[in-house]
Write a protein that holds these residues in place. Structure first.
Motif, mmCIF file in Angstrom:
data_model
loop_
_atom_site.group_PDB
_atom_site.id
_atom_site.type_symbol
_atom_site.label_atom_id
_atom_site.label_comp_id
_atom_site.label_asym_id
_atom_site.label_seq_id
_atom_site.Cartn_x
_atom_site.Cartn_y
_atom_site.Cartn_z
ATOM 1 N N GLY A 165 0.722 -1.313 -0.072
ATOM 2 C CA GLY A 165 -0.070 -0.036 -0.168
ATOM 3 C C GLY A 165 0.968 1.112 -0.008
ATOM 4 N N ILE A 166 1.918 1.444 0.643
ATOM 5 C CA ILE A 166 2.826 2.302 0.892
ATOM 6 C C ILE A 166 3.521 2.591 -0.626
ATOM 7 C CG2 ILE A 166 5.202 3.260 1.788
ATOM 8 C CD1 ILE A 166 4.078 2.056 4.282
ATOM 9 N N LYS A 167 3.851 1.651 -1.346
ATOM 10 C CA LYS A 167 4.504 1.769 -2.584
ATOM 11 C C LYS A 167 3.509 2.326 -3.473
ATOM 12 C CE LYS A 167 7.785 -1.981 -2.414
ATOM 13 N NZ LYS A 167 8.233 -3.153 -3.295
ATOM 14 N N LYS A 168 2.101 1.911 -3.483
ATOM 15 C CA LYS A 168 1.012 2.628 -4.435
ATOM 16 C C LYS A 168 0.918 4.300 -4.083
ATOM 17 C CE LYS A 168 -1.004 -1.886 -5.403
ATOM 18 N NZ LYS A 168 -0.813 -1.801 -6.934
ATOM 19 N N ALA A 225 -0.960 6.422 2.245
ATOM 20 C CA ALA A 225 -0.929 5.043 2.099
ATOM 21 C C ALA A 225 -1.307 4.507 3.615
ATOM 22 C CB ALA A 225 0.277 4.452 1.539
ATOM 23 N N LYS A 226 -0.547 5.203 4.506
ATOM 24 C CA LYS A 226 -0.732 4.791 5.783
ATOM 25 C C LYS A 226 -2.338 5.001 6.270
ATOM 26 C CE LYS A 226 4.116 4.535 7.749
ATOM 27 N NZ LYS A 226 4.922 4.959 8.522
ATOM 28 N N CYS A 270 -9.839 10.666 3.270
ATOM 29 C CA CYS A 270 -8.499 11.113 2.682
ATOM 30 C C CYS A 270 -8.852 11.930 1.709
ATOM 31 C CB CYS A 270 -7.923 9.717 2.069
ATOM 32 S SG CYS A 270 -7.585 8.557 3.699
ATOM 33 N N HIS A 271 -9.939 12.268 1.309
ATOM 34 C CA HIS A 271 -10.115 13.329 0.235
ATOM 35 C C HIS A 271 -9.424 12.817 -1.288
ATOM 36 C CE1 HIS A 271 -11.474 16.190 3.125
ATOM 37 N NE2 HIS A 271 -10.417 15.765 3.928
ATOM 38 N N ILE A 272 -9.739 11.534 -1.582
ATOM 39 C CA ILE A 272 -9.140 11.026 -2.736
ATOM 40 C C ILE A 272 -10.422 10.136 -3.470
ATOM 41 C CG2 ILE A 272 -6.740 10.894 -2.050
ATOM 42 C CD1 ILE A 272 -7.124 7.948 -1.301
ATOM 43 N N THR A 273 -10.442 9.856 -4.567
ATOM 44 C CA THR A 273 -11.434 9.070 -5.127
ATOM 45 C C THR A 273 -11.448 7.696 -4.889
ATOM 46 O OG1 THR A 273 -9.834 8.459 -7.094
ATOM 47 C CG2 THR A 273 -11.005 10.632 -7.339
ATOM 48 N N VAL A 274 -12.518 7.094 -5.007
ATOM 49 C CA VAL A 274 -12.668 5.586 -4.611
ATOM 50 C C VAL A 274 -11.675 4.628 -5.470
ATOM 51 C CG1 VAL A 274 -14.280 3.584 -4.694
ATOM 52 C CG2 VAL A 274 -15.170 5.792 -3.876
ATOM 53 N N ASN A 275 -11.493 5.125 -6.759
ATOM 54 C CA ASN A 275 -10.457 4.230 -7.628
ATOM 55 C C ASN A 275 -9.119 4.642 -6.774
ATOM 56 O OD1 ASN A 275 -12.142 3.478 -9.458
ATOM 57 N ND2 ASN A 275 -12.296 5.204 -10.855
ATOM 58 N N SER A 276 -8.840 5.602 -6.397
ATOM 59 C CA SER A 276 -7.490 5.862 -5.783
ATOM 60 C C SER A 276 -7.346 4.959 -4.698
ATOM 61 C CB SER A 276 -7.121 7.260 -5.400
ATOM 62 O OG SER A 276 -7.193 8.050 -6.471
ATOM 63 N N VAL A 277 -8.431 4.797 -3.629
ATOM 64 C CA VAL A 277 -8.271 3.762 -2.612
ATOM 65 C C VAL A 277 -8.176 2.552 -3.091
ATOM 66 C CG1 VAL A 277 -9.667 2.983 -0.725
ATOM 67 C CG2 VAL A 277 -10.050 5.365 -1.307
ATOM 68 N N ARG A 278 -8.807 2.095 -4.242
ATOM 69 C CA ARG A 278 -8.463 0.776 -4.603
ATOM 70 C C ARG A 278 -7.143 0.510 -5.184
ATOM 71 N NH1 ARG A 278 -14.402 0.841 -7.942
ATOM 72 N NH2 ARG A 278 -15.864 0.398 -6.279
ATOM 73 N N GLU A 279 -6.949 1.644 -5.741
ATOM 74 C CA GLU A 279 -5.309 1.468 -6.295
ATOM 75 C C GLU A 279 -4.264 1.260 -5.152
ATOM 76 O OE1 GLU A 279 -1.941 4.091 -8.894
ATOM 77 O OE2 GLU A 279 -4.222 5.149 -8.423
ATOM 78 N N ILE A 280 -4.692 1.995 -4.061
ATOM 79 C CA ILE A 280 -3.509 1.557 -2.868
ATOM 80 C C ILE A 280 -3.861 0.263 -2.360
ATOM 81 C CG2 ILE A 280 -3.080 2.449 -0.593
ATOM 82 C CD1 ILE A 280 -3.651 5.385 -1.440
ATOM 83 N N LEU A 281 -4.989 -0.330 -2.015
ATOM 84 C CA LEU A 281 -5.255 -1.443 -1.541
ATOM 85 C C LEU A 281 -5.362 -2.800 -2.272
ATOM 86 C CD1 LEU A 281 -8.322 -0.589 0.848
ATOM 87 C CD2 LEU A 281 -5.869 -0.484 1.464
ATOM 88 N N SER A 282 -5.019 -2.332 -3.697
ATOM 89 C CA SER A 282 -5.296 -3.671 -4.475
ATOM 90 C C SER A 282 -4.607 -3.285 -5.917
ATOM 91 C CB SER A 282 -6.321 -4.435 -4.656
ATOM 92 O OG SER A 282 -7.344 -3.423 -5.323
ATOM 93 N N ASP A 283 -4.167 -4.341 -6.467
ATOM 94 C CA ASP A 283 -3.516 -3.924 -8.134
ATOM 95 C C ASP A 283 -4.761 -3.451 -8.584
ATOM 96 O OD1 ASP A 283 -1.521 -6.765 -7.892
ATOM 97 O OD2 ASP A 283 -1.105 -4.741 -7.718
#
Length: 335
Positions: free
Chosen positions: A274-277, A302-303, A322-335
């Motif tokens: 998640g931190i890498k993403k 990420a944290k 976190c004031h980001i999009t749902v897609n961004s959340v998914r990007e951090i949590l998964s591929d």
């Protein structure tokens, strides 16, 4: 081709989280762990030592895996041979238990004297779309109705065994903290008094254990300290094994130690991924402000996402926080 390991980079975050859940179930199904849960949460075992309770737990402990339809009247099904984790009753649908097992009451050693049927469930958060106590009552009621033609036949209802549905809720909100409540069937005389032994109606109990690793210990029971240590996602495996052995007398069997290490490794892998993403996203957003600041923003983002996900927040709630999009959340949590 490189050999795939448990925390190999190729594993996607969703798959890792599924494995993490499975490790939690298998750790909770350890006889040593179940003995400590029974000692601290089931009144029938109050005052008993964990070594004794371990001997009273049946040999077969079933963890949710391949569902098998229960039922049948074969004699050996009335013995201590383990319960299936999926319940299928015609007209009532099906449900799958996390962990299901049986245990003898203190002082009883014959298979025919089995008295308690128990179910243990692990939940990542306290607040669900339903109330956990209501679901616990449903699970307990199913464990009662299933006993027909398994624990007793025809109208021999006095052979009905008491059931416990125990729910361990991690990441409990701060206003609840470390807590435990029991919900059970009780007798209340309204007019006069009907003589009845408690054992004849005290057949179902739901116990909810709430855990909050960050809450002050206060009057926290020993069971909470044990479970908070056992299930901590932040503590490394070596420290966890040391504390469990020194403070709670857990004998680090090979399989239990292996599960603890794998669970900790998976937790680290999820966070690292998640931190890498988040770092990648933060670097992209922070180009105008400088690479170093962008890196710091990525790690912080990420944290925050991982922490909220660990608290059981859904993607929409994390997105808003976190004031980001749902897609961004998914990007951090998964591929």
């Amino acid at each position: 081709m490189k050999k795939r390991t448990l925390i190999a980079e190729e594993l996607d975050a969703a798959g890792i989280k599924v494995q993490y859940d499975e490790h939690v179930k298998r750790i909770l199904s350890s006889r040593q762990v179940l003995a400590r849960i029974l000692q601290g949460a089931v009144s029938e075992y109050a005052g008993c030592c964990t070594e004794e309770i371990t001997e009273w737990i049946e040999p077969g402990i079933e963890v949710s895996r391949v569902p098998v339809k229960p039922g049948g009247k074969r004699e050996n099904e009335l013995l201590i041979t383990g319960d299936n984790t999926e319940s299928k009753v015609p007209g009532e649908g099906s449900l799958t238990y996390d962990i299901r097992f049986r245990a003898l009451l203190p002082g009883q050693s014959k298979p025919a004297a089995v008295k308690l049927l128990l179910n243990v469930e692990a939940q990542k958060k306290f607040y669900q779309k339903y109330h956990i106590v209501t679901r616990g009552i449903f699970y307990g009621a199913r464990m009662l109705s299933e006993q027909l033609d398994r624990e007793f036949t025809a109208s021999d209802y006095d052979e009905l065994k008491k059931v416990y549905s125990i729910w361990i809720c991690m990441n409990a909100p701060k206003h609840i903290g470390n807590a435990m409540s029991e919900y059970r069937i009780a007798k209340q005389d309204l007019i006069g008094a009907i003589p009845e032994q408690q054992a004849n109606y005290d057949k179902l109990s739901v116990v909810i254990i709430c855990l909050n690793e960050e809450a002050p210990e206060g009057n926290c029971a020993k069971l909470h300290g044990f479970l908070n240590t056992l299930l901590s996602p932040a503590m490394d495996a070596a420290e966890k094994e040391r504390l469990l052995a020194e403070n709670y007398g857990l004998v680090m069997e090979q399989e239990l130690g292996k599960e603890l290490r794998q669970m900790c490794n998976l937790s680290e892998a999820i966070e690292e991924r998640g931190i890498k993403k988040g770092l990648k996203r933060g670097l992209k957003q922070g180009k105008a402000q400088g690479r170093a600041q962008g890196r710091a923003q990525g790690i912080q983002l990420a944290k925050a996402v991982i922490r909220l996900a660990g608290e059981g927040k859904n993607e929409e709630e994390i997105s808003a926080a976190c004031h980001i999009t749902v897609n961004s959340v998914r990007e951090i949590l998964s591929d």
